[in-house]
Motif scaffolding. Structure first.
Motif, mmCIF file in Angstrom:
data_model
loop_
_atom_site.group_PDB
_atom_site.id
_atom_site.type_symbol
_atom_site.label_atom_id
_atom_site.label_comp_id
_atom_site.label_asym_id
_atom_site.label_seq_id
_atom_site.Cartn_x
_atom_site.Cartn_y
_atom_site.Cartn_z
ATOM 1 N N PRO A 106 2.534 -14.942 19.137
ATOM 2 C CA PRO A 106 2.389 -13.686 18.626
ATOM 3 C C PRO A 106 3.490 -13.131 17.885
ATOM 4 C CG PRO A 106 1.828 -13.841 21.056
ATOM 5 C CD PRO A 106 2.515 -15.228 20.644
ATOM 6 N N ASP A 107 3.328 -12.268 16.776
ATOM 7 C CA ASP A 107 4.373 -11.829 15.969
ATOM 8 C C ASP A 107 4.205 -10.269 16.048
ATOM 9 O OD1 ASP A 107 5.803 -10.689 13.903
ATOM 10 O OD2 ASP A 107 5.159 -12.018 12.442
ATOM 11 N N GLU A 108 5.093 -9.735 17.305
ATOM 12 C CA GLU A 108 4.910 -8.357 17.768
ATOM 13 C C GLU A 108 5.207 -7.511 16.696
ATOM 14 O OE1 GLU A 108 3.509 -7.658 20.441
ATOM 15 O OE2 GLU A 108 3.952 -9.729 21.511
ATOM 16 N N LYS A 109 6.078 -7.899 15.639
ATOM 17 C CA LYS A 109 6.444 -6.984 14.579
ATOM 18 C C LYS A 109 5.598 -6.488 13.690
ATOM 19 C CE LYS A 109 11.512 -8.129 14.498
ATOM 20 N NZ LYS A 109 12.559 -8.497 13.948
ATOM 21 N N LYS A 110 4.583 -7.366 13.409
ATOM 22 C CA LYS A 110 3.442 -7.358 12.483
ATOM 23 C C LYS A 110 2.320 -7.185 13.109
ATOM 24 C CE LYS A 110 5.770 -10.332 8.854
ATOM 25 N NZ LYS A 110 5.715 -11.322 7.935
ATOM 26 N N SER A 111 2.174 -7.178 14.229
ATOM 27 C CA SER A 111 0.742 -6.789 14.905
ATOM 28 C C SER A 111 0.485 -5.157 14.524
ATOM 29 C CB SER A 111 0.843 -6.994 16.456
ATOM 30 O OG SER A 111 0.918 -8.437 16.494
ATOM 31 N N LYS A 112 -0.850 -4.998 14.564
ATOM 32 C CA LYS A 112 -1.056 -3.542 14.566
ATOM 33 C C LYS A 112 -2.428 -3.512 15.554
ATOM 34 C CE LYS A 112 -0.008 -3.486 9.840
ATOM 35 N NZ LYS A 112 -0.785 -3.442 8.237
ATOM 36 N N PRO A 113 -2.815 -2.196 15.686
ATOM 37 C CA PRO A 113 -3.830 -2.119 16.761
ATOM 38 C C PRO A 113 -5.119 -2.655 16.285
ATOM 39 C CG PRO A 113 -2.872 0.106 16.310
ATOM 40 C CD PRO A 113 -2.098 -0.747 15.454
ATOM 41 N N PHE A 114 -5.859 -3.338 17.081
ATOM 42 C CA PHE A 114 -6.906 -4.145 16.819
ATOM 43 C C PHE A 114 -6.710 -5.257 15.858
ATOM 44 C CE2 PHE A 114 -8.483 -0.534 18.837
ATOM 45 C CZ PHE A 114 -9.822 -0.859 19.506
#
Length: 333
Positions: A33-41
């Motif tokens: 997972p890329d937490e910095k680039k993750s967005k809702p949904f």
């Protein structure tokens, strides 16, 4: 070929995915997972340090597409971007189609089961839904993803999930700052901006487009199943709800914050149910079934730690509600 799980080049990773040679155990070794680039949904993924990128800088979208292909090959189900599907799932299961957002599809290796993961235990459902897809694009530029298989004549049941970004992920846009109204849960409705109603108008308009597409299919005439979301629980510091409330001056753990989310979700459910009723009255030959998922989420354990997606337990309960509605529309022999 390098030993399984050893450091490999990006080119070798691509070749092995295309050949279906990447094993279940290797996928989490090469993706994370890329937490910095993750967005809702729209959870984002990145390559791990085991991948030699050969001087390239693949973006989150490209890495996610690569993961999507790896997961599809592993599952024995290949769904190219054109919308044409091929599945090797057991023929004994009744066929159903499911298109939608991350409530219908999350990365298998890094998130709990989603609704379609559970439904696929009972139904033959190709992996068509994709995390990050928004309803506006699904019913316009990506409409062939569901229209092509629907027109194949193989599917009488079409489940659709969309609008989450406009409902669960819109707190920062459509909620007033703390203090703009009262401070008790009963004041929740007063904190929701009029802009939220406009956003729901747009979402329901997209559902109207979707219903029109379904009515263009006549052999057989598919039943369309649509669902509202449920009362997600903000967490202190939570990336998608809690932090948005805190930026507006709220205590994310307060009953008021939870009640605001519930009020927004309830408004969407009311609009979606009314949409289904209006469609059924105007087009009696085609049925739109509204599915209320809120009764499935009765405890904190029904929610994933990211605040806006079901846990495996919650997904199982929500999928059971969806499955019950499908079963009601299966002719009795």
């Amino acid at each position: 070929m390098p030993p399984r799980g050893e450091r490999i080049t990006l080119s070798e990773l691509r070749r092995r995915i295309e050949a279906g040679a990447l094993t279940r155990d290797e996928i989490p070794l090469y993706f994370e997972p890329d937490e910095k680039k993750s967005k809702p949904f729209a959870p984002a993924l990145k390559l791990t340090k085991r991948i030699d990128k050969e001087g390239r800088r693949p973006g989150a979208r490209g890495v996610t597409a690569l993961y999507f292909d790896a997961e599809a090959k592993l599952a024995g189900t290949d769904v190219p971007r054109s919308g044409r599907t091929r599945t090797t799932i057991a023929a004994a299961k009744m066929k159903a189609l499911a298109e939608g957002d991350s409530w219908f599809r999350l990365p298998d290796f890094f998130y709990p089961d989603d609704m379609v993961d559970v439904l696929r235990r009972t139904y033959d459902i190709p992996k068509l839904a994709m995390w990050g897809d928004e309803i506006g694009k699904m019913v316009t530029t990506k409409k062939n993803n569901y229209l092509v298989p629907l027109r194949s004549g193989l599917y009488r049941h079409f489940m659709f999930s969309g609008g989450g970004n406009d409902v669960l992920a819109s707190v920062g846009t459509h909620v007033k700052r703390f203090g703009a109204a009262g401070t008790v849960p009963a004041d929740a409705e007063s904190y929701i901006k009029t802009s939220f109603g406009t956003a729901l108008d747009t979402v329901i308009g997209h559902y109207g487009t979707l219903a029109g597409h379904v009515r263009s299919v006549s052999n057989p005439k598919p039943t369309l199943y649509v669902h509202g979301y449920a009362h997600a629980r903000p967490r202190p510091g939570g990336g998608y709800l809690g932090s948005k409330f805190e930026a507006l001056g709220f205590d994310a753990a307060s009953s008021l914050a939870r009640k605001i989310v519930a009020a927004m979700v309830d408004r969407f459910n009311v609009r979606l149910k009314a949409f289904a009723n209006a469609q059924n009255a105007a087009h009696p030959d085609y049925e739109v079934v509204y599915v209320n998922l809120r009764p499935a989420f009765t405890a904190a354990a029904d929610w994933n730690t990211d605040e806006i997606h079901p846990s495996s337990a919650g997904a199982a309960k929500a999928a059971a509600l969806m499955g019950d509605k499908v079963a009601e529309n299966v002719p009795v022999a």
